[in-house]
Design a protein around this motif. Structure first.
Motif, PDB file in Angstrom:
ATOM      1  N   PHE A 181      62.748  72.060  21.916  1.00 46.49           N
ATOM      2  CA  PHE A 181      62.767  71.670  23.318  1.00 46.49           C
ATOM      3  C   PHE A 181      62.047  72.711  24.178  1.00 46.49           C
ATOM      4  O   PHE A 181      61.944  73.893  23.813  1.00 46.49           O
ATOM      5  CB  PHE A 181      64.212  71.536  23.813  1.00 46.49           C
ATOM      6  N   GLN A 182      61.580  72.243  25.327  1.00 43.32           N
ATOM      7  CA  GLN A 182      60.898  73.149  26.259  1.00 43.32           C
ATOM      8  C   GLN A 182      61.862  73.788  27.253  1.00 43.32           C
ATOM      9  O   GLN A 182      61.598  74.884  27.764  1.00 43.32           O
ATOM     10  CB  GLN A 182      59.812  72.382  27.030  1.00 43.32           C
ATOM     11  N   ASN A 183      62.981  73.101  27.525  1.00 42.13           N
ATOM     12  CA  ASN A 183      63.874  73.560  28.590  1.00 42.13           C
ATOM     13  C   ASN A 183      65.171  74.169  28.084  1.00 42.13           C
ATOM     14  O   ASN A 183      66.023  74.551  28.885  1.00 42.13           O
ATOM     15  CB  ASN A 183      64.201  72.388  29.521  1.00 42.13           C
ATOM     16  N   SER A 184      65.345  74.247  26.761  1.00 42.17           N
ATOM     17  CA  SER A 184      66.539  74.886  26.212  1.00 42.17           C
ATOM     18  C   SER A 184      66.257  75.299  24.774  1.00 42.17           C
ATOM     19  O   SER A 184      65.252  74.899  24.174  1.00 42.17           O
ATOM     20  CB  SER A 184      67.744  73.944  26.259  1.00 42.17           C
ATOM     21  N   ASN A 185      67.165  76.095  24.237  1.00 40.42           N
ATOM     22  CA  ASN A 185      67.043  76.553  22.851  1.00 40.42           C
ATOM     23  C   ASN A 185      67.912  75.738  21.896  1.00 40.42           C
ATOM     24  O   ASN A 185      68.113  76.125  20.751  1.00 40.42           O
ATOM     25  CB  ASN A 185      67.447  78.039  22.757  1.00 40.42           C
TER      26      ASN A 185
END
Length: 554
Positions: free
Chosen positions: A440-444
């Motif tokens: 994901f780009q917005n979380s790990n």
């Protein structure tokens, strides 16, 4: 006329069942077959159509079709059958058959409805003997065409219909598409026209194309595509509906009708026709599905897939472990079974979650088992995932068996993942879904082991109806490169057999009732249904469709 002593027959039946129970451990599959056929004969004499098998009764089929000769009865109770293809013991709590949603809708009938609005429409059927004018029937009223026109009249009051039956017994899709096949004499075609040209010359507004029984073993999907394209290219293109024919009598002993080979071959072409109709945006009449529901007691189009046994066997080291395919670049589904005894190397539908260790040029998954022969099938009916795009994104393609897969290549905006990479493939019914894990780009957040097996959070590479053949086959995953594969999940089902995961119901028609040939009701004992079969199988499917001009509200 000699009277039948029903008391004696009933005593014989009870004695037969008692003997089967007392010698339970000593019965062989061949003896089980004799037992079932003898019980069928006795119950037929008594005028009864069910045999109760109590808990603990187990019948084992010598072959996948060794029980189908007992075609005048259904089996009820808590007993079990192993190894049979279409015969099962039906629990008494099962509900009856339920018609599936319409597969011919208003959106499929634009030209037909345009003609109806003008007050007159031409309706034509082209195909094999199932709709032909001489299919072992006692009257034209007992041909399904009669009910079809009656239904059209009821749904479109005030419209005048011209109907032409251009069906011809013993023919197939290739015959219909032929440039040299002569039309039926009874349609009074102009001289020099072949069959399809003669049908086109009738200027149909609604055209039913129905074939299947004569195509098994020689089905040419290219003929279907070419024939439909021919009619759609006409100046006044008709509304086309594809008929998916029903299976023959399971007890027939001609043309291999009563064999597993024929059923597998028929399911292969039926699935192709169904998915092609959906892909092309055409309506279709699924007589195959309704016949299976009412006679065999399961819905081949509503499956539940279940997971295979996790214990290692040959070709399967277990879930979450490398499968030892480093030098092969190919992993075939193993013989591991699910709870219904279905082996993963002979199925029609599946879900598989896996991980490829090293980046290949592409990976492919076969969607059916139809062999490429250069004549009927030009390319493998497979889907391909490519990782060689210059933009660094994934692309994919597939082949319906006729067109080169490159003709369908689709680019996505999904970046090629780092390897090892996780994939999830779902091939169930008419839908094919392939997804991949991309961070994901917005979380790990990342999926844990349980969610990896489901493909939760994965990005969809492909999600649509793809044309594919039916019939059981062994799926395999192939990747162009080195590296091993880790399998996280494998769920399977079969639309061909009664224990394959299809939604079960209580059957309400016996095979004999549908096909038995009599002076009173017609029928052939083989493929042509009698008047009762037409009433119970063909007519309900026709009446369930949306032939009227306004979509029905829910």
């Amino acid at each position: 006329m000699t009277e039948v002593n029903n008391t004696n027959e009933l005593d014989l039946l009870n004695e037969l069942i008692s003997m089967r129970e007392n010698q339970r451990q000593n019965f062989s599959p061949e003896m089980d077959q004799v037992f079932l056929e003898r019980a069928n004969q006795l119950l037929e004499t008594l005028g009864q159509k069910t045999l109760y098998l109590p808990r603990g009764t187990v019948l084992k089929a010598a072959t996948g079709f060794s029980f189908e000769k007992a075609d005048s009865i259904h089996l009820l109770g808590e007993g079990k059958i192993f190894g049979a293809m279409r015969k099962a013991v039906h629990p008494e709590y099962l509900g009856g058959p339920v018609m599936f949603p319409p597969t011919v809708r208003t959106l499929h009938l634009q030209q037909f409805h345009a003609a109806c609005r003008k007050g007159q429409a031409t309706v034509v059927v082209m195909g094999d003997s199932i709709f032909a004018t001489a299919s072992d029937m006692v009257s034209h009223t007992e041909n399904a065409c009669f009910s079809w026109l009656e239904t059209l009249q009821e749904c479109n009051p005030g419209v005048r219909f011209k109907f032409v039956n251009a069906a011809l017994g013993g023919r197939n899709w290739s015959d219909m598409n032929s440039n040299s096949h002569r039309p039926p004499e009874w349609i009074d075609a102009r001289a020099g026209l072949n069959w399809k040209e003669a049908v086109a010359d009738l200027k149909p507004d609604l055209l039913l194309l129905n074939s299947g029984g004569n195509d098994v073993g020689k089905f040419e999907p290219s003929a279907v595509k070419e024939l439909i394209d021919f009619f759609l290219s006409l100046e006044k293109a008709p509304s086309i509906v594809i008929g998916i024919s029903h299976l023959p009598s399971l007890s027939s002993e001609i043309h291999e009708y009563g064999t597993e080979k024929f059923i597998q071959g028929f399911d292969a072409l039926a699935k192709w026709l169904r998915t092609y109709a959906l892909f092309k945006g055409l309506g279709y009449l699924d007589f195959y599905r309704w016949n299976t529901i009412r006679r065999d007691g399961f819905d081949p189009c509503e499956l539940s897939l279940s997971r295979i046994d996790a214990d290692p066997i040959e070709g399967f080291t277990g879930f979450g472990k490398p499968q030892g395919c480093t030098d092969l670049g190919r992993w075939k589904f193993p013989a591991a079974q699910n709870e219904n005894g279905l082996p993963a190397n002979s199925i029609t539908d599946f879900v598989v979650s896996f991980e490829i260790q090293e980046r290949p040029l592409f990976l492919s998954i076969n969607l059916s088992g139809m062999p490429v022969d250069g004549h009927k099938l030009h390319y493998a009916n497979s889907i391909y995932i490519y990782f060689d795009n210059e933009e660094g994104t994934i692309s994919w393609s597939w082949s319906d068996g006729i067109e080169n897969d490159h003709a369908f290549r689709v680019k996505t905006d999904i970046p090629v993942p780092s390897f090892p990479a996780k994939f999830n493939v779902m091939v169930k019914g008419n839908r094919v879904v392939i997804s991949v894990w991309v961070p994901f780009q917005n979380s790990n957040w990342q999926p844990g082991n349980d969610l990896v097996s489901l493909g939760t959070g994965y990005q969809y590479i492909c999600d649509q109806t793809l044309v594919r053949f039916g019939g059981e086959f062994c799926p395999h995953i192939h990747w162009a490169g080195s590296g091993d594969i880790i399998v996280h999940n494998l769920c399977i089902g079969s639309a061909v057999r009664v224990n394959g995961g299809g939604r079960r119901n209580m059957p309400d028609c016996t095979n004999s009732e549908l096909f038995m040939s009599t002076h009173y009701a017609g029928g052939s004992n083989h493929y042509h249904m009698n008047a009762y079969g037409v009433r119970d199988i063909l007519t309900p499917v026709i009446r369930a469709q949306e032939w009227d001009m306004k979509p029905r509200s829910l």
